[in-house]
Design a protein around this motif. Structure first.
Motif, PDB file in Angstrom:
ATOM      1  N   TYR A  13       0.821  -1.201   0.000  1.00  0.00           N
ATOM      2  CA  TYR A  13       0.000   0.000   0.000  1.00  0.00           C
ATOM      3  C   TYR A  13       0.864   1.264   0.000  1.00  0.00           C
ATOM      4  O   TYR A  13       0.573   2.216  -0.734  1.00  0.00           O
ATOM      5  CB  TYR A  13      -0.967   0.007   1.185  1.00  0.00           C
ATOM      6  N   ALA A  14       1.929   1.268   0.799  1.00  0.00           N
ATOM      7  CA  ALA A  14       2.817   2.435   0.825  1.00  0.00           C
ATOM      8  C   ALA A  14       3.382   2.713  -0.567  1.00  0.00           C
ATOM      9  O   ALA A  14       3.428   3.860  -1.020  1.00  0.00           O
ATOM     10  CB  ALA A  14       3.951   2.227   1.836  1.00  0.00           C
ATOM     11  N   MET A  15       3.784   1.661  -1.273  1.00  0.00           N
ATOM     12  CA  MET A  15       4.315   1.839  -2.633  1.00  0.00           C
ATOM     13  C   MET A  15       3.222   2.285  -3.601  1.00  0.00           C
ATOM     14  O   MET A  15       3.455   3.159  -4.442  1.00  0.00           O
ATOM     15  CB  MET A  15       4.956   0.538  -3.123  1.00  0.00           C
ATOM     16  N   ALA A  16       2.030   1.681  -3.498  1.00  0.00           N
ATOM     17  CA  ALA A  16       0.924   2.056  -4.385  1.00  0.00           C
ATOM     18  C   ALA A  16       0.544   3.522  -4.186  1.00  0.00           C
ATOM     19  O   ALA A  16       0.314   4.255  -5.157  1.00  0.00           O
ATOM     20  CB  ALA A  16      -0.285   1.153  -4.134  1.00  0.00           C
ATOM     21  N   LEU A  17       0.502   3.963  -2.934  1.00  0.00           N
ATOM     22  CA  LEU A  17       0.154   5.349  -2.654  1.00  0.00           C
ATOM     23  C   LEU A  17       1.240   6.295  -3.171  1.00  0.00           C
ATOM     24  O   LEU A  17       0.937   7.330  -3.764  1.00  0.00           O
ATOM     25  CB  LEU A  17      -0.080   5.553  -1.154  1.00  0.00           C
ATOM     26  N   SER A  18       2.482   5.934  -2.990  1.00  0.00           N
ATOM     27  CA  SER A  18       3.585   6.744  -3.496  1.00  0.00           C
ATOM     28  C   SER A  18       3.468   6.928  -5.010  1.00  0.00           C
ATOM     29  O   SER A  18       3.627   8.036  -5.534  1.00  0.00           O
ATOM     30  CB  SER A  18       4.921   6.087  -3.140  1.00  0.00           C
ATOM     31  N   GLY A  19       3.183   5.839  -5.708  1.00  0.00           N
ATOM     32  CA  GLY A  19       3.026   5.898  -7.160  1.00  0.00           C
ATOM     33  C   GLY A  19       1.825   6.730  -7.573  1.00  0.00           C
ATOM     34  O   GLY A  19       1.889   7.502  -8.533  1.00  0.00           O
ATOM     35  N   ALA A  20       0.712   6.598  -6.848  1.00  0.00           N
ATOM     36  CA  ALA A  20      -0.497   7.365  -7.164  1.00  0.00           C
ATOM     37  C   ALA A  20      -0.271   8.855  -6.921  1.00  0.00           C
ATOM     38  O   ALA A  20      -0.736   9.693  -7.704  1.00  0.00           O
ATOM     39  CB  ALA A  20      -1.664   6.853  -6.325  1.00  0.00           C
ATOM     40  N   LEU A  21       0.452   9.186  -5.865  1.00  0.00           N
ATOM     41  CA  LEU A  21       0.779  10.584  -5.588  1.00  0.00           C
ATOM     42  C   LEU A  21       1.662  11.160  -6.699  1.00  0.00           C
ATOM     43  O   LEU A  21       1.443  12.281  -7.164  1.00  0.00           O
ATOM     44  CB  LEU A  21       1.470  10.722  -4.234  1.00  0.00           C
ATOM     45  N   ALA A  22       2.651  10.391  -7.123  1.00  0.00           N
ATOM     46  CA  ALA A  22       3.571  10.847  -8.162  1.00  0.00           C
ATOM     47  C   ALA A  22       2.827  11.147  -9.460  1.00  0.00           C
ATOM     48  O   ALA A  22       3.147  12.116 -10.153  1.00  0.00           O
ATOM     49  CB  ALA A  22       4.668   9.810  -8.393  1.00  0.00           C
ATOM     50  N   LYS A  23       1.819  10.330  -9.804  1.00  0.00           N
ATOM     51  CA  LYS A  23       1.034  10.564 -11.027  1.00  0.00           C
ATOM     52  C   LYS A  23       0.310  11.909 -10.979  1.00  0.00           C
ATOM     53  O   LYS A  23       0.003  12.483 -12.018  1.00  0.00           O
ATOM     54  CB  LYS A  23       0.014   9.444 -11.228  1.00  0.00           C
ATOM     55  N   PHE A  48      -5.668  14.539  -1.097  1.00  0.00           N
ATOM     56  CA  PHE A  48      -4.858  13.457  -0.544  1.00  0.00           C
ATOM     57  C   PHE A  48      -5.725  12.269  -0.159  1.00  0.00           C
ATOM     58  O   PHE A  48      -5.413  11.123  -0.483  1.00  0.00           O
ATOM     59  CB  PHE A  48      -4.046  13.927   0.668  1.00  0.00           C
ATOM     60  N   GLU A  49      -6.830  12.530   0.538  1.00  0.00           N
ATOM     61  CA  GLU A  49      -7.705  11.434   0.973  1.00  0.00           C
ATOM     62  C   GLU A  49      -8.289  10.685  -0.215  1.00  0.00           C
ATOM     63  O   GLU A  49      -8.411   9.454  -0.177  1.00  0.00           O
ATOM     64  CB  GLU A  49      -8.802  11.962   1.898  1.00  0.00           C
ATOM     65  N   SER A  50      -8.612  11.379  -1.281  1.00  0.00           N
ATOM     66  CA  SER A  50      -9.130  10.741  -2.489  1.00  0.00           C
ATOM     67  C   SER A  50      -8.070   9.821  -3.107  1.00  0.00           C
ATOM     68  O   SER A  50      -8.361   8.673  -3.478  1.00  0.00           O
ATOM     69  CB  SER A  50      -9.561  11.818  -3.482  1.00  0.00           C
ATOM     70  N   ILE A  51      -6.852  10.318  -3.224  1.00  0.00           N
ATOM     71  CA  ILE A  51      -5.757   9.512  -3.780  1.00  0.00           C
ATOM     72  C   ILE A  51      -5.465   8.316  -2.881  1.00  0.00           C
ATOM     73  O   ILE A  51      -5.266   7.193  -3.357  1.00  0.00           O
ATOM     74  CB  ILE A  51      -4.493  10.383  -3.989  1.00  0.00           C
ATOM     75  N   ALA A  52      -5.481   8.533  -1.564  1.00  0.00           N
ATOM     76  CA  ALA A  52      -5.191   7.457  -0.604  1.00  0.00           C
ATOM     77  C   ALA A  52      -6.243   6.350  -0.676  1.00  0.00           C
ATOM     78  O   ALA A  52      -5.914   5.164  -0.637  1.00  0.00           O
ATOM     79  CB  ALA A  52      -5.102   8.020   0.811  1.00  0.00           C
ATOM     80  N   GLN A  53      -7.516   6.725  -0.797  1.00  0.00           N
ATOM     81  CA  GLN A  53      -8.580   5.721  -0.905  1.00  0.00           C
ATOM     82  C   GLN A  53      -8.468   4.943  -2.216  1.00  0.00           C
ATOM     83  O   GLN A  53      -8.648   3.728  -2.242  1.00  0.00           O
ATOM     84  CB  GLN A  53      -9.961   6.386  -0.794  1.00  0.00           C
ATOM     85  N   ASP A  54      -8.166   5.639  -3.293  1.00  0.00           N
ATOM     86  CA  ASP A  54      -7.997   4.983  -4.592  1.00  0.00           C
ATOM     87  C   ASP A  54      -6.817   4.000  -4.554  1.00  0.00           C
ATOM     88  O   ASP A  54      -6.904   2.885  -5.072  1.00  0.00           O
ATOM     89  CB  ASP A  54      -7.795   6.034  -5.682  1.00  0.00           C
ATOM     90  N   ALA A  55      -5.723   4.397  -3.906  1.00  0.00           N
ATOM     91  CA  ALA A  55      -4.556   3.515  -3.802  1.00  0.00           C
ATOM     92  C   ALA A  55      -4.893   2.274  -2.978  1.00  0.00           C
ATOM     93  O   ALA A  55      -4.406   1.187  -3.262  1.00  0.00           O
ATOM     94  CB  ALA A  55      -3.378   4.264  -3.187  1.00  0.00           C
ATOM     95  N   LYS A  56      -5.747   2.425  -1.976  1.00  0.00           N
ATOM     96  CA  LYS A  56      -6.157   1.272  -1.156  1.00  0.00           C
ATOM     97  C   LYS A  56      -6.852   0.234  -2.027  1.00  0.00           C
ATOM     98  O   LYS A  56      -6.568  -0.961  -1.935  1.00  0.00           O
ATOM     99  CB  LYS A  56      -7.074   1.723  -0.021  1.00  0.00           C
ATOM    100  N   VAL A  57      -7.743   0.684  -2.887  1.00  0.00           N
ATOM    101  CA  VAL A  57      -8.488  -0.227  -3.763  1.00  0.00           C
ATOM    102  C   VAL A  57      -7.579  -0.853  -4.815  1.00  0.00           C
ATOM    103  O   VAL A  57      -7.726  -2.030  -5.146  1.00  0.00           O
ATOM    104  CB  VAL A  57      -9.661   0.530  -4.437  1.00  0.00           C
ATOM    105  N   ASN A  58      -6.630  -0.071  -5.320  1.00  0.00           N
ATOM    106  CA  ASN A  58      -5.799  -0.526  -6.434  1.00  0.00           C
ATOM    107  C   ASN A  58      -4.463  -1.133  -6.038  1.00  0.00           C
ATOM    108  O   ASN A  58      -3.717  -1.596  -6.907  1.00  0.00           O
ATOM    109  CB  ASN A  58      -5.594   0.623  -7.424  1.00  0.00           C
ATOM    110  N   CYS A  59      -4.153  -1.174  -4.765  1.00  0.00           N
ATOM    111  CA  CYS A  59      -2.941  -1.846  -4.282  1.00  0.00           C
ATOM    112  C   CYS A  59      -3.028  -3.331  -4.670  1.00  0.00           C
ATOM    113  O   CYS A  59      -4.046  -3.978  -4.444  1.00  0.00           O
ATOM    114  CB  CYS A  59      -2.867  -1.668  -2.767  1.00  0.00           C
ATOM    115  N   PRO A  60      -1.989  -3.905  -5.289  1.00  0.00           N
ATOM    116  CA  PRO A  60      -2.041  -5.307  -5.702  1.00  0.00           C
ATOM    117  C   PRO A  60      -2.374  -6.288  -4.566  1.00  0.00           C
ATOM    118  O   PRO A  60      -3.091  -7.257  -4.792  1.00  0.00           O
ATOM    119  CB  PRO A  60      -0.643  -5.568  -6.268  1.00  0.00           C
ATOM    120  N   VAL A  61      -1.911  -6.025  -3.350  1.00  0.00           N
ATOM    121  CA  VAL A  61      -2.248  -6.941  -2.239  1.00  0.00           C
ATOM    122  C   VAL A  61      -3.716  -6.787  -1.864  1.00  0.00           C
ATOM    123  O   VAL A  61      -4.392  -7.776  -1.571  1.00  0.00           O
ATOM    124  CB  VAL A  61      -1.301  -6.762  -1.037  1.00  0.00           C
TER     125      VAL A  61
END
Length: 150
Positions: free
Chosen positions: A58-68, A112-125
């Motif tokens: 999740y930390a990696m997925a969120l980092s990537g989503a933020l970078a986009k 931030f909260e929108s990106i964080a929630q989206d990353a939660k759903v899209n995290c591969p794990v």
């Protein structure tokens, strides 16, 4: 890309013991048992390893989503609490609760909260925890000690 880990278990559920290994060598003959899983004995267990995988992914997925979106986190501290509960005759892993503490310069809270929630759903794990599970079996029948005596 594939990653591999293995487990070896010897004995019955309550008094047996096992070891866990990863192909990378990060885990090598790490012991686990009924006591490390359902009691407080030292050692690891599958739920702890799922929690580590989920928080790291999740930390990696969120980092990537933020970078986009053009943002770079100073820190993303993530923990996951995986819950296993008795369910009839067996057990069920029924949740993985992510907890996030973040420092991200220049982003407003709502975005931030929108990106964080989206990353939660899209995290591969996160996706894995909802995935179809397949099983390939290679079974070799062995004789029990009483069968050797004949």
């Amino acid at each position: 890309m594939q990653r591999k880990a293995s487990a070896r278990w010897q004995g019955n559920l309550q008094y047996g013991k096992g070891t866990l290994n990863t192909e990378s060598g990060a885990l090598k003959d790490i012991p686990y048992s009924f006591a490390t899983r359902f009691e407080s004995a030292p050692g690891t267990n599958p739920e702890e390893l799922i929690a580590a995988a989920h928080s790291g992914c999740y930390a990696m997925a969120l980092s990537g989503a933020l970078a986009k979106k053009g943002f770079n986190a100073d820190t993303l501290d993530v923990s996951a609490t995986v819950t296993i509960e008795k369910n009839g005759d067996g057990f069920t892993i029924n949740s993985s609760r992510l907890k996030l503490r973040a420092q991200v310069p220049g982003i407003d809270k709502k975005l931030f909260e929108s990106i964080a929630q989206d990353a939660k759903v899209n995290c591969p794990v996160s996706k894995l925890l909802k995935a179809d599970i397949t099983l390939d079996i290679d079974f070799h029948e062995t004789m029990s000690p009483s069968q050797h005596a004949h």
